[in-house]
Write a protein that holds these residues in place. Structure first.
Motif, short mmCIF file in Angstrom:
data_model
loop_
_atom_site.label_atom_id
_atom_site.label_comp_id
_atom_site.label_asym_id
_atom_site.label_seq_id
_atom_site.Cartn_x
_atom_site.Cartn_y
_atom_site.Cartn_z
N LYS A 140 25.33 2.98 -21.33
CA LYS A 140 24.78 4.30 -21.66
C LYS A 140 25.46 5.40 -20.83
O LYS A 140 25.87 6.42 -21.37
CB LYS A 140 23.27 4.33 -21.40
N SER A 141 25.57 5.17 -19.53
CA SER A 141 26.06 6.24 -18.64
C SER A 141 27.57 6.31 -18.56
O SER A 141 28.14 7.37 -18.27
CB SER A 141 25.50 6.02 -17.24
N GLY A 142 28.23 5.17 -18.79
CA GLY A 142 29.66 5.14 -18.54
C GLY A 142 29.95 5.08 -17.05
O GLY A 142 29.04 5.02 -16.22
N PHE A 143 31.24 5.12 -16.70
CA PHE A 143 31.63 4.99 -15.30
C PHE A 143 32.21 6.28 -14.71
O PHE A 143 32.67 6.28 -13.57
CB PHE A 143 32.66 3.86 -15.15
N SER A 144 32.17 7.37 -15.48
CA SER A 144 32.81 8.60 -15.00
C SER A 144 32.18 9.10 -13.70
O SER A 144 32.88 9.37 -12.72
CB SER A 144 32.73 9.68 -16.08
N THR A 145 30.85 9.26 -13.69
CA THR A 145 30.19 9.73 -12.47
C THR A 145 30.22 8.68 -11.37
O THR A 145 30.50 9.00 -10.20
CB THR A 145 28.75 10.17 -12.76
N PRO A 146 29.94 7.39 -11.66
CA PRO A 146 30.01 6.37 -10.61
C PRO A 146 31.37 6.25 -9.92
O PRO A 146 31.44 5.91 -8.75
CB PRO A 146 29.63 5.08 -11.35
N GLU A 187 30.39 17.94 -16.22
CA GLU A 187 31.71 17.68 -15.63
C GLU A 187 31.55 16.63 -14.54
O GLU A 187 31.45 16.97 -13.35
CB GLU A 187 32.31 18.96 -15.07
N PRO A 188 31.52 15.35 -14.90
CA PRO A 188 31.29 14.29 -13.92
C PRO A 188 32.27 14.34 -12.75
O PRO A 188 31.90 14.04 -11.61
CB PRO A 188 31.48 13.01 -14.74
N GLY A 189 33.51 14.74 -13.02
CA GLY A 189 34.53 14.77 -11.99
C GLY A 189 34.31 15.81 -10.91
O GLY A 189 35.03 15.82 -9.91
N LYS A 190 33.32 16.66 -11.10
CA LYS A 190 33.01 17.66 -10.08
C LYS A 190 31.75 17.31 -9.28
O LYS A 190 31.31 18.09 -8.43
CB LYS A 190 32.84 19.04 -10.73
N THR A 191 31.17 16.16 -9.55
CA THR A 191 29.97 15.73 -8.82
C THR A 191 30.31 15.46 -7.36
O THR A 191 31.36 14.87 -7.06
CB THR A 191 29.38 14.46 -9.46
N THR A 192 29.45 15.87 -6.47
CA THR A 192 29.68 15.71 -5.04
C THR A 192 28.51 14.97 -4.38
O THR A 192 27.43 14.85 -4.95
CB THR A 192 29.83 17.08 -4.35
N PHE A 193 28.75 14.52 -3.16
CA PHE A 193 27.65 13.94 -2.39
C PHE A 193 26.57 14.98 -2.13
O PHE A 193 25.37 14.66 -2.10
CB PHE A 193 28.17 13.39 -1.05
N GLY A 237 0.78 -1.24 0.00
CA GLY A 237 0.00 0.00 0.00
C GLY A 237 0.81 1.28 0.00
O GLY A 237 0.23 2.37 0.10
N TYR A 238 2.12 1.18 -0.13
CA TYR A 238 2.97 2.36 -0.12
C TYR A 238 3.29 2.81 -1.55
O TYR A 238 3.14 2.06 -2.51
CB TYR A 238 4.27 2.10 0.64
N HIS A 239 3.78 4.02 -1.67
CA HIS A 239 4.18 4.61 -2.96
C HIS A 239 5.70 4.58 -3.02
O HIS A 239 6.37 5.25 -2.23
CB HIS A 239 3.65 6.03 -3.06
N ALA A 240 6.26 3.81 -3.95
CA ALA A 240 7.70 3.64 -4.07
C ALA A 240 8.26 4.46 -5.23
O ALA A 240 7.70 4.45 -6.33
CB ALA A 240 8.05 2.17 -4.29
N ILE A 241 9.35 5.17 -4.97
CA ILE A 241 10.08 5.82 -6.05
C ILE A 241 11.57 5.50 -5.90
O ILE A 241 12.09 5.41 -4.79
CB ILE A 241 9.86 7.35 -6.11
N ALA A 242 12.23 5.27 -7.04
CA ALA A 242 13.64 4.91 -7.02
C ALA A 242 14.36 5.67 -8.13
O ALA A 242 14.25 5.30 -9.31
CB ALA A 242 13.82 3.41 -7.20
N PRO A 243 15.07 6.71 -7.81
CA PRO A 243 15.80 7.46 -8.84
C PRO A 243 17.12 6.81 -9.20
O PRO A 243 17.71 6.07 -8.40
CB PRO A 243 16.04 8.82 -8.16
N ASP A 244 17.56 7.04 -10.42
CA ASP A 244 18.97 6.84 -10.76
C ASP A 244 19.69 8.12 -10.37
O ASP A 244 19.29 9.21 -10.79
CB ASP A 244 19.14 6.61 -12.26
N PHE A 245 20.75 8.02 -9.59
CA PHE A 245 21.53 9.21 -9.28
C PHE A 245 22.04 9.85 -10.56
O PHE A 245 22.21 9.17 -11.59
CB PHE A 245 22.73 8.86 -8.39
N ARG A 246 22.30 11.13 -10.51
CA ARG A 246 22.88 11.82 -11.68
C ARG A 246 24.10 11.06 -12.18
O ARG A 246 24.97 10.64 -11.41
CB ARG A 246 23.24 13.27 -11.34
N GLY A 247 24.16 10.87 -13.50
CA GLY A 247 25.28 10.16 -14.09
C GLY A 247 25.20 8.66 -14.00
O GLY A 247 26.11 7.96 -14.48
#
Length: 339
Positions: A231-237, A83-89, A64-74
């Motif tokens: 698709k996304s590559g590994f730069s941001t991860p 600029e993936p290398g500038k992504t922060t927490f 009965g709950y509403h679930a949402i699951a985003p893909d983090f940026r990148g």
């Protein structure tokens, strides 16, 4: 078959992908309508994406709950930043605020796996008015000040230290097809030992090419992960979680004010990190006072995919305990995965 909706929303200048499901109702319309306002946000880790929560999304939606699951940026289907290398927490936390605002969600339960646990707890500490409770899998809350102390004791060849070095993981991963990279990381992380390479060895070489997938991960699942990382590559991860600095919470770390649950597999390699067992036994509750810890027999770092029915029951029990909704648990074991 339950159809998990795939949405794209513009958040802070990026198109972010958000999977969405529920509530699923059958004959209890009043209860379901009351629960529909209760949102569960699932935050993935690495090498995961929203898809790693497919079992849990169906489980909580069926309750009965509403679930949402985003893909983090990148990650996954979300847009890669310029600029993936500038992504922060902090970016991930600010994105989460934007997602809740977009959906007009005042407060939600937050469920985080792996480094998603760090995002979940930092989100609660910075925005306590937006969080009803926190569930984490595989990793407890570890303040930034303690991360250096705990993780700094690892040897040079540990995967975490190797992947912190710009270019090192890129060269390692670049020798293989994306599907092979994801497969080898899943095999490594489902073991009960920290992946540690020798001086002249790369992390992915710790896996023999003939090693099989974990029995709970199908070839179909692997293809899904591989297609999205292609698709996304590994730069941001690789930037987040491995190279980005922890969120600055100041010198005095505030305590988590909401109820929390930690689910850990007994065979999770994370237990082998220096000082973690002692921290779990006597340190973590000074930062998360209302914390319950559950250890799952034979569980690995991927307990939510390995034992989805058991994990669903634990999460839903926690949700029910900390909400006023009166929803039956019957039938959850039959709806713990997409069908």
């Amino acid at each position: 078959m339950y159809h998990i909706h795939q949405n794209f929303v513009e958040i802070r200048g990026l198109s972010l992908h958000i999977a969405e499901l529920g509530p699923i109702c059958s004959g209890a319309d009043v209860l379901c309508a009351a629960a529909a306002a209760t949102v569960i946000v699932f935050l993935h880790g690495f090498p995961e994406i929203w898809y790693s929560w497919r079992h849990q999304m169906v489980g909580v939606a069926n309750a009965g709950y509403h679930a949402i699951a985003p893909d983090f940026r990148g990650y996954g289907l979300s847009q890669v930043p310029a600029e993936p290398g500038k992504t922060t927490f902090q970016d991930l936390i600010d994105d989460l605020v934007g997602i809740l605002d977009h959906y007009k969600i005042p407060k939600a339960f937050v469920v985080g796996k792996d480094f998603g646990a760090q995002v979940a707890y930092n989100f609660e500490l910075l925005h306590p008015d937006r969080v009803l409770g926190v569930v984490t899998l595989g990793i407890p809350y570890v303040p930034g000040a303690l991360q250096t102390q705990l993780y700094g004791q690892l040897p040079e060849g540990a995967y975490l230290k190797r992947w912190m070095i710009p270019g090192r993981a890129e060269a390692d991963f670049g020798r293989f097809k994306v599907k092979t990279v994801v497969k080898r990381i899943y095999i490594l992380f489902s073991g009960n030992e920290i992946p540690i390479a020798k001086e002249n060895q790369e992390i992915l070489d710790l896996v023999n090419k003939s090693s099989p997938l974990p029995p709970w991960l199908t070839n179909k699942d692997l293809k899904v992960y591989a297609s999205l990382y292609k698709k996304s590559g590994f730069s941001t991860p690789l930037q987040v979680p491995y190279r980005a600095s922890p969120v600055d919470l100041g010198t005095i770390i505030p305590k988590v004010s909401v109820p929390a649950l930690l689910i850990m597999g007994d065979d999770d390699y994370f237990f082998k990190f220096p000082g973690i067992q002692q921290y779990l036994a006597s340190g973590v509750k000074q930062f998360v006072p209302d914390l319950n810890v559950t250890y799952m027999s034979k569980g690995t770092h991927f307990v939510q995919e390995q034992f989805p029915t058991k994990v669903n029951r634990l999460i839903i029990k926690f949700l029910k305990k900390h909400t006023k909704s009166l929803m039956p648990l019957e039938g959850l074991s039959n709806h713990s995965s997409m069908r």
